[in-house]
Design a protein around this motif. Structure first.
Motif, PDB file in Angstrom:
ATOM      1  N   GLY A 280       0.798  -1.212   0.000  1.00 34.70           N
ATOM      2  CA  GLY A 280       0.000   0.000   0.000  1.00 34.70           C
ATOM      3  C   GLY A 280       0.835   1.267   0.000  1.00 34.70           C
ATOM      4  O   GLY A 280       2.042   1.248   0.273  1.00 34.70           O
ATOM      5  N   GLN A 281       0.174   2.380  -0.290  1.00 31.62           N
ATOM      6  CA  GLN A 281       0.846   3.681  -0.279  1.00 31.62           C
ATOM      7  C   GLN A 281       1.448   3.996   1.087  1.00 31.62           C
ATOM      8  O   GLN A 281       2.446   4.710   1.188  1.00 31.62           O
ATOM      9  N   VAL A 282       0.856   3.430   2.136  1.00 31.42           N
ATOM     10  CA  VAL A 282       1.306   3.715   3.494  1.00 31.42           C
ATOM     11  C   VAL A 282       2.691   3.140   3.772  1.00 31.42           C
ATOM     12  O   VAL A 282       3.284   3.417   4.824  1.00 31.42           O
ATOM     13  N   ALA A 283       3.253   2.370   2.846  1.00 25.66           N
ATOM     14  CA  ALA A 283       4.618   1.865   3.013  1.00 25.66           C
ATOM     15  C   ALA A 283       5.599   3.008   3.259  1.00 25.66           C
ATOM     16  O   ALA A 283       6.625   2.814   3.919  1.00 25.66           O
ATOM     17  N   GLY A 284       5.286   4.191   2.752  1.00 25.43           N
ATOM     18  CA  GLY A 284       6.148   5.344   2.971  1.00 25.43           C
ATOM     19  C   GLY A 284       6.267   5.741   4.435  1.00 25.43           C
ATOM     20  O   GLY A 284       7.172   6.510   4.801  1.00 25.43           O
ATOM     21  N   LEU A 285       5.372   5.219   5.284  1.00 25.04           N
ATOM     22  CA  LEU A 285       5.424   5.498   6.726  1.00 25.04           C
ATOM     23  C   LEU A 285       6.035   4.338   7.518  1.00 25.04           C
ATOM     24  O   LEU A 285       6.128   4.418   8.742  1.00 25.04           O
ATOM     25  N   ILE A 286       6.430   3.277   6.822  1.00 24.65           N
ATOM     26  CA  ILE A 286       6.953   2.086   7.495  1.00 24.65           C
ATOM     27  C   ILE A 286       8.471   2.055   7.319  1.00 24.65           C
ATOM     28  O   ILE A 286       8.971   2.001   6.195  1.00 24.65           O
ATOM     29  N   HIS A 287       9.185   2.088   8.430  1.00 24.54           N
ATOM     30  CA  HIS A 287      10.641   2.234   8.349  1.00 24.54           C
ATOM     31  C   HIS A 287      11.425   1.138   9.052  1.00 24.54           C
ATOM     32  O   HIS A 287      12.651   1.192   9.108  1.00 24.54           O
ATOM     33  N   ASP A 288      10.721   0.145   9.610  1.00 24.12           N
ATOM     34  CA  ASP A 288      11.461  -0.908  10.308  1.00 24.12           C
ATOM     35  C   ASP A 288      10.671  -2.206  10.303  1.00 24.12           C
ATOM     36  O   ASP A 288       9.475  -2.231  10.029  1.00 24.12           O
ATOM     37  N   ILE A 289      11.369  -3.295  10.571  1.00 25.14           N
ATOM     38  CA  ILE A 289      10.772  -4.622  10.676  1.00 25.14           C
ATOM     39  C   ILE A 289      10.742  -4.984  12.152  1.00 25.14           C
ATOM     40  O   ILE A 289      11.788  -5.026  12.806  1.00 25.14           O
ATOM     41  N   LYS A 290       9.544  -5.210  12.684  1.00 29.62           N
ATOM     42  CA  LYS A 290       9.380  -5.450  14.120  1.00 29.62           C
ATOM     43  C   LYS A 290       8.513  -6.681  14.362  1.00 29.62           C
ATOM     44  O   LYS A 290       7.729  -7.079  13.491  1.00 29.62           O
ATOM     45  N   PRO A 291       8.602  -7.261  15.558  1.00 28.91           N
ATOM     46  CA  PRO A 291       7.649  -8.315  15.928  1.00 28.91           C
ATOM     47  C   PRO A 291       6.230  -7.752  15.948  1.00 28.91           C
ATOM     48  O   PRO A 291       6.016  -6.573  16.236  1.00 28.91           O
ATOM     49  N   VAL A 292       5.277  -8.605  15.667  1.00 29.61           N
ATOM     50  CA  VAL A 292       3.882  -8.186  15.656  1.00 29.61           C
ATOM     51  C   VAL A 292       3.469  -7.576  16.989  1.00 29.61           C
ATOM     52  O   VAL A 292       2.757  -6.566  17.033  1.00 29.61           O
ATOM     53  N   SER A 293       3.907  -8.170  18.082  1.00 30.30           N
ATOM     54  CA  SER A 293       3.522  -7.656  19.400  1.00 30.30           C
ATOM     55  C   SER A 293       3.953  -6.208  19.580  1.00 30.30           C
ATOM     56  O   SER A 293       3.211  -5.394  20.151  1.00 30.30           O
ATOM     57  N   ALA A 294       5.151  -5.861  19.089  1.00 33.91           N
ATOM     58  CA  ALA A 294       5.643  -4.483  19.189  1.00 33.91           C
ATOM     59  C   ALA A 294       4.841  -3.551  18.286  1.00 33.91           C
ATOM     60  O   ALA A 294       4.550  -2.400  18.656  1.00 33.91           O
ATOM     61  N   ILE A 295       4.485  -4.038  17.109  1.00 36.68           N
ATOM     62  CA  ILE A 295       3.695  -3.219  16.180  1.00 36.68           C
ATOM     63  C   ILE A 295       2.337  -2.887  16.791  1.00 36.68           C
ATOM     64  O   ILE A 295       1.895  -1.735  16.787  1.00 36.68           O
ATOM     65  N   VAL A 296       1.672  -3.901  17.329  1.00 33.56           N
ATOM     66  CA  VAL A 296       0.353  -3.676  17.946  1.00 33.56           C
ATOM     67  C   VAL A 296       0.472  -2.737  19.139  1.00 33.56           C
ATOM     68  O   VAL A 296      -0.329  -1.804  19.292  1.00 33.56           O
ATOM     69  N   SER A 297       1.470  -2.943  19.965  1.00 40.73           N
ATOM     70  CA  SER A 297       1.671  -2.075  21.134  1.00 40.73           C
ATOM     71  C   SER A 297       1.875  -0.626  20.708  1.00 40.73           C
ATOM     72  O   SER A 297       1.304   0.296  21.308  1.00 40.73           O
ATOM     73  N   ASN A 298       2.670  -0.414  19.653  1.00 37.16           N
ATOM     74  CA  ASN A 298       2.909   0.947  19.159  1.00 37.16           C
ATOM     75  C   ASN A 298       1.630   1.587  18.637  1.00 37.16           C
ATOM     76  O   ASN A 298       1.351   2.763  18.893  1.00 37.16           O
TER      77      ASN A 298
END
Length: 313
Positions: A280-298
């Motif tokens: 998606g276009q929102v890839a421009g806001l994604i800058h790191d690879i993280k565990p799912v748990s960290a992504i949800v927490s953020n």
């Protein structure tokens, strides 16, 4: 954070991890469900027995609810649905097809059914078919998309005004701020795909994950509308498609050029030149690879902070 979506799926947060071909295997779905959201296995890239294996593995590592996403434009739909019922999956998201085809059949077997749409017209058809909730996906989304190019910002309030069942927003959402914005517009929850591609548990190839986190504004484009509209990262494959368009290609010629397995080649096998790279276009806001748990927490932390700041506006 309880509402109609958390109650419907028996989850902690009103977030769905999208079922994406070649990205959403059992590891991602289980990690998402264990983090308090709804995880989905993406059946579009799976043969029936492969889907069965993923469902069984998911059951072994999570006791939380999870579901299966089934794009109806792929073959073996009857076999996939049979596996879902045999394995007692209780939540199915359908997409890319007529909701009348499977909704009643699934619901008669005690399964919650959600259908993905890209327009008000198809939202109303899905509601009439008897689905339990709708995902309204805007033009910003990755993968297969709507032909009308309606953005999430306009699609969500238009759909909300016409339906009376729970509404899930999708397309261009990867942060807590985006989640809050969608819910202010009328969504009861959000479906997030691209952010979870760049997760540790995603089944995507590391080459693809690293490409996603380096994608910038303007690096994706919706194309192949004659076949099935899809948003792709601009690579050699994408440029070759555009060269065919410049020559006045036909839909049949496009099919021959595409052949089989382009999305697997790009996203699962990591061929960044000749494979389809759907994001998606929102890839421009994604800058790191993280565990799912960290992504949800953020995401939840960002959501709560943004909600608290609204009073100052």
């Amino acid at each position: 954070m309880q509402n109609t979506i958390t109650s419907l799926f028996n989850i902690q947060y009103p977030i769905i991890q999208a079922g994406m071909v070649w990205n959403s295997g059992w590891k991602l779905a289980a990690a998402a469900s264990n983090s308090g959201i709804l995880g989905l296995i993406g059946a579009g890239s799976m043969y029936p027995e492969v889907l069965r294996e993923h469902i069984q593995k998911c059951k072994k590592v999570t006791t939380k609810p999870f579901g299966v996403n089934v794009p109806m434009l792929y073959p073996n739909i009857e076999e996939l649905m049979a596996v879902i019922v045999e394995e007692e999956v209780k939540i199915v998201f359908t997409a890319a097809g007529n909701p009348n085809t499977w909704t009643s059949w699934l619901k008669s077997r005690g399964i919650i059914v959600v259908h993905v749409v890209s327009s008000v017209k198809f939202a109303l058809k899905a509601q009439a078919a008897g689905v339990d909730a709708i995902v309204a996906e805007g033009f910003e989304a990755g993968g297969h998309n709507g032909r009308d190019e309606t953005t999430t910002l306009t699609l969500i309030p238009m759909v909300k005004a016409k339906i009376n069942i729970p509404l899930i927003a999708a397309g261009g959402i990867a942060t807590g701020q985006g989640m809050l914005a969608a819910m202010v517009l009328g969504a009861d929850g959000v479906q997030i795909g691209s952010r979870f591609v760049a997760s540790t548990e995603s089944s995507a190839h590391i080459n693809f994950k690293e490409t996603v986190i380096n994608t910038k504004e303007g690096d994706t484009q919706l194309t192949l509308k004659e076949l099935a509209p899809v948003r792709l990262i601009k690579n050699k494959f994408y440029n070759d498609v555009q060269a065919l368009y410049a020559k006045g290609t036909t839909a049949e010629e496009l099919k021959v050029f595409l052949g089989r397995g382009r999305s697997k080649r790009g996203m699962f096998e990591g061929d960044l030149e000749e494979g389809e790279l759907e994001i998606g276009q929102v890839a421009g806001l994604i800058h790191d690879i993280k565990p799912v748990s960290a992504i949800v927490s953020n995401i939840i932390s960002e959501f709560e902070q943004a909600k608290a700041q609204l009073s100052s506006l």
